[in-house]
Design an enzyme around this catalytic site. Structure first.
Site, PDB file in Angstrom:
ATOM      1  CB  ALA B  11      -0.955  -0.009   1.197  1.00  0.00           C
ATOM      2  CD  GLU B 169      13.219  16.303  -0.678  1.00  0.00           C
ATOM      3  OE1 GLU B 169      12.815  15.156  -0.423  1.00  0.00           O
ATOM      4  OE2 GLU B 169      12.495  17.189  -1.165  1.00  0.00           O
ATOM      5  CD  GLN B 313       6.110  13.871 -11.358  1.00  0.00           C
ATOM      6  OE1 GLN B 313       5.577  14.781 -11.971  1.00  0.00           O
ATOM      7  NE2 GLN B 313       7.408  13.852 -11.107  1.00  0.00           N
TER       8      GLN B 313
END
Lengths: 400, 400
Positions: B11, B169, B313
């Site tokens: 999931a 990041e 994405q």
């Protein structure tokens, strides 16, 4: 005649109270007062168990000394004391050598391990701000580790050695903290164990048995398991081994089983019992009429000839008496013997629960919990006035 | 004819999007859809670096599946997949064996260690909610440890291996977090080191050089040290050893140097490249017209013949295409080939700073940071509508 030099070692309850009362009583230039402390802050030791459990905010439990001290009256030196030389009237520190006319030793305590093997190496102790932040992080880290190694359920076991005041107060906070930790780390609360192990035949030895039973009931309902009358033989990286040979695995072992006076006191050549100096009626070390010992390094006996336990209450009163007598010595007055006034004792059992004896009356539940809060707030008021109560005591009042 | 059985493994972005679109498109009873996942929640992988640094709240980065799934349309099973047997049309899990008519594999990725010794044992990876809570706690624990062992300054060094998107990041968030940690633990910020080590000749290989320079400048000003063109030879319990023999000691090593597809995919017998299945135009595994592979396990090539990097994405778009084609298979329509639409790429550099290319335009600073937020919020909207945006996205909007 030169200005007398007063040197205070340690800014715990005893040392800080001595310094603050001298600051209040002495005029500028009447004495040259120096306070030496390892940190530039004082911490409120009676709240450390909350920080160790993670239920309290460390900033509420410390006060930076420059907020309390008037630099024109007290010189503060941040340094670690390394040796006391009473015969030379000198003290060695990491910040140089200091001499004195009057010395106040308030260097606090060290964990007493009673010779239990591995305790020093593998158990954590509730003894300073840095130490309790370590305990809090250690417990959290083990929750995080468990989620990555779910076969290691022992990571969720916390053993607390000693069911005296500190041990009992700590497990009370821990029991409050566990549900929060379980939520934050997705851990089944049924897998977390808090085991409080005590060698004596009862928890809180010497305390009123009815209150002890009340406390144990409250804590057991919160999920604490007691192993009373159960000496620990050894502490290992995996947990503890009991005197009967049984091994209990645990990710965290916290030792609260007792304290002894700072070892520097013994090394200085003073006669000690468990590292504490059997002081005279004026809190002076035998043989030295210019060396005062306050707080956990000081051993005072009650009328039945039994030593008072090392508490904040007695340390504060010792500091006050010591400062009063130092003023007398500076000004040429007479000394007043130290007489402790034990107002009472309250032990917290976590949120909204406590037990205590105050003014001879037994207290339990929320009445005792409020009394505990008042005692904490009174101390803040004593050292820093109303503004400190408002700044540091706010959370205490809001968290009921 | 019996109801077709669709089995979705995982999931993450790909598997969840497949399930949610099937839930929307299919009528009750049109197919028997089962979703198997290790946890009963979905986590937003693109936010994990914040949780690892401790700047984000884990609860904002996960969504419990029962909030998203309609149990009448999708059966959810919490279990760990242990083996995929495509020739038998069976999947083994810790919750039993499942068979299927159509299989969707969305089992995500594993860290790629490139054979660097010790990496698996001693480095932490940003790969799941449990793993990033561990990283956060590991760093905090080292701050606490340092205060108790102040000679061990290396406890305050954090090495981040890899200066790709995740590495960049993460160091951006870490640099924001360090001042908070220093305050909470009384640590001198000058003693904390964040070292980002990258084997390639540049940070963010393949990204626009002007934006890479911008990013490095921002991060260096925040206190990050870069070691570019510097392969790591070995990771040890004490830190890392570089290819040139230099040792850098560090309390924490986080590896972000790359991922490969879940090893179950390779073990299932599919032909893979770095653990990813070179799927056909319809995202199907070669040789199996009933096995779809989405997300990080799926390898899709662009028009220049280069593989698309594994991103959220593309996984989302794969899930949408896969669901659309499953509906077609159930109803007898024709399949539509998968065509990714790369809208852009934005990398956050911590609070208020980011770089990116969106719609062919370069963005930096707060414009890029806002774009990053919008991308995150759009995803929340996509899976859970406005209510999820409001619940989980609030902090993102407030923290600028």
């Amino acid at each position: 005649m030169s200005t007398p030099k007063i040197l205070i070692l340690g800014a715990g309850y005893g040392g800080l109270m001595t310094a603050l009362k001298l600051q209040k009583e002495l005029s500028y230039g009447e004495a040259d007062v120096t306070l030496i402390n390892k940190h530039d802050y004082h911490y409120i030791t009676t709240q450390l168990h909350e920080l160790a459990a993670g239920t309290g905010d460390p900033e509420d439990a410390r006060v930076f000394l420059d907020e309390l001290l008037d630099a024109r009256k007290i010189r503060f030196v941040k340094a670690v004391v390394t040796e006391i030389k009473p015969q030379e009237r000198k003290v060695e520190t990491t910040g140089g050598t200091f001499d004195y006319d009057y010395l106040v030793i308030g260097l606090g305590s060290e964990p007493e391990t009673f010779g239990i093997q591995g305790l020093k190496e593998y158990a954590l102790c509730i003894r300073s701000l840095n130490a309790v932040r370590m305990i809090r992080e250690h417990i959290e880290y083990n929750f995080a580790r468990y989620k990555n190694e779910p076969e290691r359920e022992e990571l969720l076991t916390i053993i607390v050695g000693g069911a005296g005041f500190t041990g009992i107060e700590f497990v009370g906070e821990l029991a409050d903290r566990v549900p929060e930790l379980c939520k934050a780390f997705d851990v089944d609360p049924a897998k977390v164990k808090i085991i409080n192990i005590e060698a004596a035949p009862t928890a809180l030895p010497g305390f009123d048995p009815e209150l002890v039973e009340y406390a144990m009931n409250v804590l057991q309902k919160k999920g604490v398991t007691f192993r009373i009358n159960t000496p620990i033989k050894e502490c290992t990286p995996e947990g503890v081994i009991l005197a009967n040979g049984e091994e209990i695995k645990a990710g965290t072992v916290v030792w609260t089983g007792g304290v002894r006076g700072n070892s520097l006191v013994e090394k200085a050549g003073f006669e000690t019992m468990r590292g504490r100096v059997k002081v005279d009626d004026y809190l002076r070390a035998p043989g030295y009429d210019n060396v005062f010992v306050v707080g956990d390094c000081s051993l005072v006996f009650n009328e039945q000839g039994r030593p008072y336990p090392p508490t904040a209450q007695i340390a504060i009163q010792e500091g006050q008496n010591c400062a009063r007598n130092l003023v007398a010595l500076v000004r040429g007055g007479s000394l007043e013997p130290f007489k402790p006034h034990i107002r009472g004792t309250v032990a917290s059992l976590g949120r909204g629960e406590a037990i205590g004896i105050v003014g001879g009356r037994k207290l339990t539940g929320s009445a005792a919990a409020w009394m505990k809060k008042l005692i904490d707030l009174r101390y803040l008021y004593l050292i820093g006035g109303l503004s400190l109560v408002l700044r540091k005591g706010r959370h205490k009042l809001l968290r009921v």
